[in-house]
Enzyme design. Structure first.
Site, mmCIF file in Angstrom:
data_model
loop_
_atom_site.group_PDB
_atom_site.id
_atom_site.type_symbol
_atom_site.label_atom_id
_atom_site.label_comp_id
_atom_site.label_asym_id
_atom_site.label_seq_id
_atom_site.Cartn_x
_atom_site.Cartn_y
_atom_site.Cartn_z
ATOM 1 N N LYS A 61 0.903 -1.079 0.121
ATOM 2 C CA LYS A 61 0.016 -0.140 0.072
ATOM 3 C C LYS A 61 0.793 1.223 0.020
ATOM 4 C CE LYS A 61 -3.787 -2.168 2.276
ATOM 5 N NZ LYS A 61 -4.979 -1.951 3.388
ATOM 6 N N TYR A 71 -12.632 -1.792 -3.216
ATOM 7 C CA TYR A 71 -12.967 -1.876 -1.717
ATOM 8 C C TYR A 71 -14.501 -1.632 -1.771
ATOM 9 C CZ TYR A 71 -8.368 -1.903 0.105
ATOM 10 O OH TYR A 71 -7.000 -2.322 0.533
ATOM 11 N N ASN A 127 -1.890 0.325 6.587
ATOM 12 C CA ASN A 127 -1.137 -0.847 7.222
ATOM 13 C C ASN A 127 -0.479 -1.778 6.360
ATOM 14 O OD1 ASN A 127 -3.617 -1.726 5.719
ATOM 15 N ND2 ASN A 127 -4.536 -2.635 7.518
ATOM 16 N N HIS A 177 -2.268 -5.415 1.636
ATOM 17 C CA HIS A 177 -3.642 -6.030 1.506
ATOM 18 C C HIS A 177 -3.255 -7.488 1.130
ATOM 19 C CE1 HIS A 177 -7.622 -7.133 -0.065
ATOM 20 N NE2 HIS A 177 -6.959 -7.586 -1.051
ATOM 21 N N GLU A 193 -9.695 -10.155 -7.285
ATOM 22 C CA GLU A 193 -8.828 -9.236 -7.305
ATOM 23 C C GLU A 193 -7.623 -9.064 -8.052
ATOM 24 O OE1 GLU A 193 -9.974 -8.593 -2.536
ATOM 25 O OE2 GLU A 193 -8.114 -9.209 -3.004
HETATM 26 N N1 UDP Z 1 -9.456 -0.020 7.678
HETATM 27 C C1 UDP Z 1 -9.510 1.259 7.963
HETATM 28 N N2 UDP Z 1 -10.173 1.268 9.383
HETATM 29 C C2 UDP Z 1 -10.683 0.222 9.932
HETATM 30 C C3 UDP Z 1 -10.679 -1.002 9.229
HETATM 31 C C4 UDP Z 1 -10.279 -1.236 8.095
HETATM 32 O O1 UDP Z 1 -9.152 2.044 7.484
HETATM 33 O O2 UDP Z 1 -11.431 0.252 11.036
HETATM 34 C C5 UDP Z 1 -8.869 -0.128 6.158
HETATM 35 C C6 UDP Z 1 -7.499 -0.673 6.318
HETATM 36 O O3 UDP Z 1 -6.461 -0.192 5.410
HETATM 37 C C7 UDP Z 1 -7.936 -2.443 5.876
HETATM 38 C C8 UDP Z 1 -8.955 -2.111 4.811
HETATM 39 O O4 UDP Z 1 -9.529 -0.737 5.249
HETATM 40 O O5 UDP Z 1 -6.685 -2.797 5.475
HETATM 41 C C9 UDP Z 1 -9.735 -3.060 4.650
HETATM 42 O O6 UDP Z 1 -10.377 -3.428 5.734
HETATM 43 P P1 UDP Z 1 -10.547 -5.272 6.273
HETATM 44 O O7 UDP Z 1 -11.435 -5.352 7.235
HETATM 45 O O8 UDP Z 1 -10.761 -5.808 4.824
HETATM 46 O O9 UDP Z 1 -9.058 -5.541 6.574
HETATM 47 P P2 UDP Z 1 -7.682 -6.333 5.948
HETATM 48 O O10 UDP Z 1 -8.601 -7.561 5.293
HETATM 49 O O11 UDP Z 1 -7.205 -5.468 5.009
HETATM 50 O O12 UDP Z 1 -7.116 -7.005 7.046
HETATM 51 MG MG MG Z 2 -10.263 -7.291 3.904
#
Ligand code: UDP
Ligand code: MG
Length: 139
Positions: free
Chosen positions: A11, A51, A114, A117, A128
């Site tokens: 990212k 997303y 974070n 992905h 994806e």
């Molecule tokens: N995210 C965020 N705040 C939150 C949860 C998620 O900004 O409270 C962002 C973060 O970059 C995350 C992405 O949205 O990686 C997608 O969320 P998901 O729950 O799918 O998490 P992941 O699968 O990436 O662990």
């Molecule tokens: Mg996710």
């Protein structure tokens, strides 16, 4: 039977922070084979589409802004049990909860920024990968 491919993005925060090399080294040393890879920049519509499942979440607008703030590195990774093993390698969504040594524990700066992905299912990994790569770009 679990699938052998997953999709990842390095990212914008991790690209900006100079962590592409270290993240690829972690991917390779954990026995994932890179079968597709490119650097690109997502448009707003592309980030919203990628997303879309999170469209109703409170963090959606910030997530789209963040994911369009700079280039990303997209890749398709191959390994037995790829989706689950890669989720283990990257760690929890919130880096504060991510296990020591995971990519997010090492490189993420916040729950939003974070670092990486990782697909959450074989079905989404295929969707994806097809979103980011043409068939001739996956080996
Ligand atoms: N995210 C965020 N705040 C939150 C949860 C998620 O900004 O409270 C962002 C973060 O970059 C995350 C992405 O949205 O990686 C997608 O969320 P998901 O729950 O799918 O998490 P992941 O699968 O990436 O662990
Ligand atoms: Mg996710």
């Amino acid at each position: 039977m679990n699938g052998t491919r997953t999709f990842t993005m390095i990212k914008p925060d991790a690209v900006e922070g100079g962590h592409i090399g270290a993240i690829l080294e972690s991917i390779n040393s954990n026995n994932f084979r890179i079968v597709a890879m490119k650097m690109s920049a997502l448009s707003k519509v592309e980030a919203e589409t990628f997303y879309a499942v999170h469209r109703e979440r409170p963090f959606f607008a910030d997530l789209v802004e963040y994911m369009t703030s700079g280039p990303i590195v997209a890749a398709v990774l191959e390994k037995d049990n790829a989706v689950e093993d890669f989720r283990t390698l990257i760690g929890a969504t919130n880096p504060a909860d991510a296990a020591e040594g995971t990519i997010r524990a090492r490189f993420a700066t916040s729950i939003a920024a974070n670092a990486v992905h990782g697909s959450d299912s074989d079905e989404n990994a295929a969707i994806e990968a097809a979103f980011h790569f043409a068939g001739r770009e996956i080996f």
